[in-house]
Write a protein that holds these residues in place. Structure first.
Motif, short mmCIF file in Angstrom:
data_model
loop_
_atom_site.label_atom_id
_atom_site.label_comp_id
_atom_site.label_asym_id
_atom_site.label_seq_id
_atom_site.Cartn_x
_atom_site.Cartn_y
_atom_site.Cartn_z
N VAL A 1 0.82 -1.21 0.00
CA VAL A 1 0.00 0.00 0.00
C VAL A 1 0.85 1.27 0.00
O VAL A 1 0.54 2.25 -0.67
CB VAL A 1 -0.95 0.00 1.22
N LEU A 2 1.96 1.24 0.72
CA LEU A 2 2.69 2.47 1.02
C LEU A 2 3.96 2.65 0.20
O LEU A 2 4.32 3.79 -0.16
CB LEU A 2 3.05 2.47 2.52
N LEU A 3 4.65 1.57 -0.12
CA LEU A 3 6.00 1.70 -0.65
C LEU A 3 6.06 2.45 -1.99
O LEU A 3 6.87 3.36 -2.17
CB LEU A 3 6.65 0.32 -0.80
N SER A 4 5.21 2.08 -2.94
CA SER A 4 5.26 2.73 -4.26
C SER A 4 5.00 4.22 -4.16
O SER A 4 5.69 5.04 -4.80
CB SER A 4 4.25 2.07 -5.21
N ALA A 5 3.99 4.61 -3.38
CA ALA A 5 3.70 6.03 -3.22
C ALA A 5 4.87 6.76 -2.57
O ALA A 5 5.21 7.89 -2.94
CB ALA A 5 2.43 6.20 -2.38
#
Length: 425
Positions: free
Chosen positions: A251-255
């Motif tokens: 959920v968080l890493l790409s953003a």
């Protein structure tokens, strides 16, 4: 030492249809998973924002699936519920081919999530029922390895199939994979063929819950009995924390990498690939290595390692003169080490705490908390990231240290006696 023992694989004689079913399920999921949102947008013409809202609404509607699965598993047996859950997903993925409106998408997606909510507690209970005593963590580790391999290979095959035959092809093949998995489990009638053995000795002191708690759990049959278990209430706290930790990568890493750090577009994919490869290569080996340690202690180490990974993610932009991507790579490897310790151990701990007649309910509550985490993680992580680039990582690290404290109050869990369990007919 046998190769299977060296690799940390469980004994599978007489249970190969179950292994095959897990592999087929994972391969089919891998075909569709990378294209889920794109399929409804590109093939059905539904706007992306509407697809996202529909999938979130469907996930909310499916939250009761885990608690409902518990009584069903305890009453009808895990094998029947695994077959029913796969059959439900055969129906929903077949329906996707013919669905064309947003309302139909919500209904079918909700039913799909219901199928998943029924499947996971039932699958966990089935593994607990058929695995040799002392090898349950290895089975959960092997299942996770198969899932990663299947999703990786399925994703590659899905990309080729989309080019050759379009999105509908991968949806139909995913439905077929669930049908084959259901058939394999339904046709299997095996029980244990190897003599059971006890778990390796635990290094923690024996669990000494108050006698009244033990008697209450043994006497009652519903969720009141599950919630009366003080040790399991502690475990549920850690289940929720670990679910948030696990979801942070997807959920968080790409953003964080692309929007906050402004790094190159290929770098998140490399980090995800590193995570997948490490899981495939090391999961079963790690599960074997930690068998001699108490499950609560192993989970404490996992939580501490996860906290270290999140701190590395937080300081990545401040790590000059080191390249930011190098720090992120190390953080991802540390993150994966925590996953390798936590994933099979957490499932094995829940099963070890559960009396056999309440096993489905214990696993059902575990699935409920995972469902809540899936609903809360996107909105929570993005809000924290918007408030400050380090904030979500620091909150996750703090949550991990809370898990360490909670697990410190959990004494060693008595393992089930070495008795034979037969599968449900």
């Amino acid at each position: 030492m046998a190769v299977t023992e060296l690799l940390g694989l469980p004994r599978t004689r007489g249970r190969l249809p179950l292994v095959a079913a897990q592999g087929v399920d994972a391969l089919g999921t891998g075909l569709f998973l990378p294209f889920a949102v794109v399929y409804f947008h590109a093939a059905k013409g539904i706007p992306l924002t509407a697809v996202g809202a529909a999938l979130s609404a469907a996930a909310l509607l499916a939250l009761p699936a885990g608690p409902l699965a518990g009584p069903l598993v305890d009453r009808f047996g895990p094998r029947r519920i695994v077959v029913a859950a796969n059959a439900l997903r055969v129906a929903t993925f077949t329906g996707y081919v013919f669905a064309g409106s947003l309302g139909q998408l919500v209904v079918l997606a909700a039913l799909t999530f219901w199928g998943e909510g029924l499947f996971w507690p039932a699958s966990g209970a089935l593994v607990a029922q058929v695995a040799d005593d002392g090898q349950r963590a290895r089975w959960y580790a092997m299942e996770r390895t198969l899932r990663n391999v299947g999703i990786g290979l399925g994703g590659l095959a899905g990309s080729a199939l989309v080019i050759a035959g379009g999105y509908t092809t991968i949806v139909v093949l995913n439905a077929a994979s669930f049908l084959l998995a259901a058939a394999l489990v339904a046709a299997w009638r095996g029980g244990r063929t190897d003599p059971p053995r006890t778990d390796p000795p635990q290094t923690d002191p024996p669990r000494t819950d108050p006698p009244r708690t033990v008697r209450v759990v043994a006497r009652r049959r519903g969720y009141r009995a599950v919630l009366a278990d003080r040790a399991f209430r502690r475990v549920l706290v850690t289940v929720f924390v670990f679910a948030l930790c696990d979801l942070a990568l997807t959920v968080l890493l790409s953003a964080y990498v692309l929007d906050t750090l402004r790094l190159l577009a290929w770098q998140p994919g490399v980090l995800f690939a590193l995570n997948t490869v490490l899981v495939v290569l090391a999961q079963t080996v790690v599960a074997r290595r930690v068998e001699r340690f108490g499950k609560p202690r192993t989970l404490q180490v996992a939580a501490a390692v996860w906290a270290a990974a999140f701190l590395l993610f937080a300081v990545a932009p401040l790590a000059a003169p080191l390249p930011v991507f190098a720090v992120l790579t190390v953080a991802t490897a540390v993150f994966t080490a925590a996953e390798l310790l936590q994933a099979p151990t957490s499932s094995a701990l829940t099963v070890a705490l559960a009396p056999p007649h309440l096993r489905g309910r214990y696993l059902g509550l575990e699935e409920l908390l995972w469902g809540v985490a899936r609903v809360l993680a996107p909105v929570t992580f993005t809000a924290l990231l918007g408030a400050g680039p380090q904030l979500p990582w620091l909150v996750l690290a703090g949550s991990c240290m809370l898990a360490v404290v909670v697990l410190a109050g959990l004494r060693a869990v008595p393992e089930p006696a070495a008795t034979r369990e037969t599968t449900d007919a």
